[in-house]
Design a protein around this motif. Sequence first.
Motif, mmCIF file in Angstrom:
data_model
loop_
_atom_site.group_PDB
_atom_site.id
_atom_site.type_symbol
_atom_site.label_atom_id
_atom_site.label_comp_id
_atom_site.label_asym_id
_atom_site.label_seq_id
_atom_site.Cartn_x
_atom_site.Cartn_y
_atom_site.Cartn_z
ATOM 1 N N UNK A 191 0.814 -1.221 0.000
ATOM 2 C CA UNK A 191 0.000 0.000 0.000
ATOM 3 C C UNK A 191 0.846 1.270 0.000
ATOM 4 N N UNK A 192 2.136 1.127 -0.183
ATOM 5 C CA UNK A 192 3.005 2.311 -0.173
ATOM 6 C C UNK A 192 2.589 3.322 -1.245
ATOM 7 N N UNK A 193 2.297 2.815 -2.441
ATOM 8 C CA UNK A 193 1.966 3.710 -3.551
ATOM 9 C C UNK A 193 0.636 4.425 -3.315
ATOM 10 N N UNK A 194 -0.380 3.706 -2.850
ATOM 11 C CA UNK A 194 -1.685 4.323 -2.632
ATOM 12 C C UNK A 194 -1.629 5.335 -1.487
ATOM 13 N N UNK A 251 -5.948 4.776 -3.537
ATOM 14 C CA UNK A 251 -5.111 5.914 -3.866
ATOM 15 C C UNK A 251 -5.963 6.999 -4.479
ATOM 16 N N UNK A 252 -5.373 8.147 -4.791
ATOM 17 C CA UNK A 252 -6.168 9.224 -5.377
ATOM 18 C C UNK A 252 -5.487 9.781 -6.633
ATOM 19 N N UNK A 253 -6.327 10.243 -7.562
ATOM 20 C CA UNK A 253 -5.856 10.851 -8.798
ATOM 21 C C UNK A 253 -5.552 12.335 -8.623
ATOM 22 N N UNK A 271 -10.511 8.467 -7.054
ATOM 23 C CA UNK A 271 -9.730 7.402 -6.428
ATOM 24 C C UNK A 271 -9.447 6.234 -7.366
ATOM 25 N N UNK A 272 -8.410 5.501 -7.042
ATOM 26 C CA UNK A 272 -8.123 4.224 -7.675
ATOM 27 C C UNK A 272 -7.856 3.207 -6.564
ATOM 28 N N UNK A 273 -7.884 1.925 -6.922
ATOM 29 C CA UNK A 273 -7.905 0.891 -5.899
ATOM 30 C C UNK A 273 -6.842 -0.179 -6.140
ATOM 31 N N UNK A 274 -6.348 -0.702 -5.034
ATOM 32 C CA UNK A 274 -5.437 -1.838 -5.045
ATOM 33 C C UNK A 274 -6.077 -2.953 -4.221
ATOM 34 N N UNK A 275 -5.574 -4.190 -4.312
ATOM 35 C CA UNK A 275 -6.153 -5.264 -3.500
ATOM 36 C C UNK A 275 -6.097 -4.930 -2.011
#
Length: 297
Positions: free
Chosen positions: A61-64, A133-135, A239-243
């Motif tokens: 989750x570092x990137x988000x 995460x966010x755009x 927003x964008x999403x990761x698992x």
Amino acid sequence: MLIICTIIYLIFFRRRSPRVFLTAADVDKFQMQNNVNKTFYQRIPRIIHQTWKDKQVPERWNRSVESIRQLNADQFEYRLWTDADIHTFVRQEEPYLYQHTFVKYAHDIQRVDAFRYIVLHRLGGLYIDMDNGCYQSFESLLRILEAVDSDSPHLAAFPRTSPIGISNGFMISTKGHPLFKNLISRLPLFNHNYLIDYLTVMMSAGPLYLSINEFYFHQFSKQAVVRIVDEIVYSSIYTWHTPGNSWHGRDAQVVLYIYHWFRKHPLAIYFSPILPIIFIVVFILCRRRLRYRRKIS
């Protein structure tokens, strides 16, 4: 299947007030008309809340998380709440709830869910899960919310999720919003074992708990508005999403597998009649609890 559930839901269970949405058209309208500016009365505190068990954010989750912190650094205060911070805060702000409900939860995620409602009621701001995460900065979203309901002292917003609920993984609120007061006061009422761990978490303090209480919330005279953020606005513009779903166990995987199987499998039509029955039973039980609560309060 979902249509049948929705129809029965709408027929037998009336909302206390109609839903108010924030759509992509609303966003475009205010951006094109240049109506979103800093002259609007800011009621939502510019604080971003996130939670994790300690200060070491998981690498996945570092990137988000970094996108949240970097893109909002100029306008927002950022707060990462650890498990120790959460216990300290709830013990100070809600001592009775802490002693009689909070520490008695069977799962840590229940405490995290309950904390989200408490911190937003006490401090206001924006809560977002770490797998999001966010755009772009959330400042424009908050200003749009403050602009479209410029006369309302209390504002809240939640993203819509399928089929008819809302999520507690992303929440926005002014300090002291009445809906969040309700969410806190009813936590003991819903604190039960619902046979399956996944359902226990969802119903006692998670998204289903939030969805039920929002369903019965009365938006009176625009003093306390709740807006449902359309999926396009939430998932495509901001927003964008990761698992994620770090708390999910085997039971959750089974429940979600069955849910997705029902959505896609051609034989689902033969099993769908039992789903409205389950749906009705759950909401009848919840409705009775809310009625009992009103009688004794």
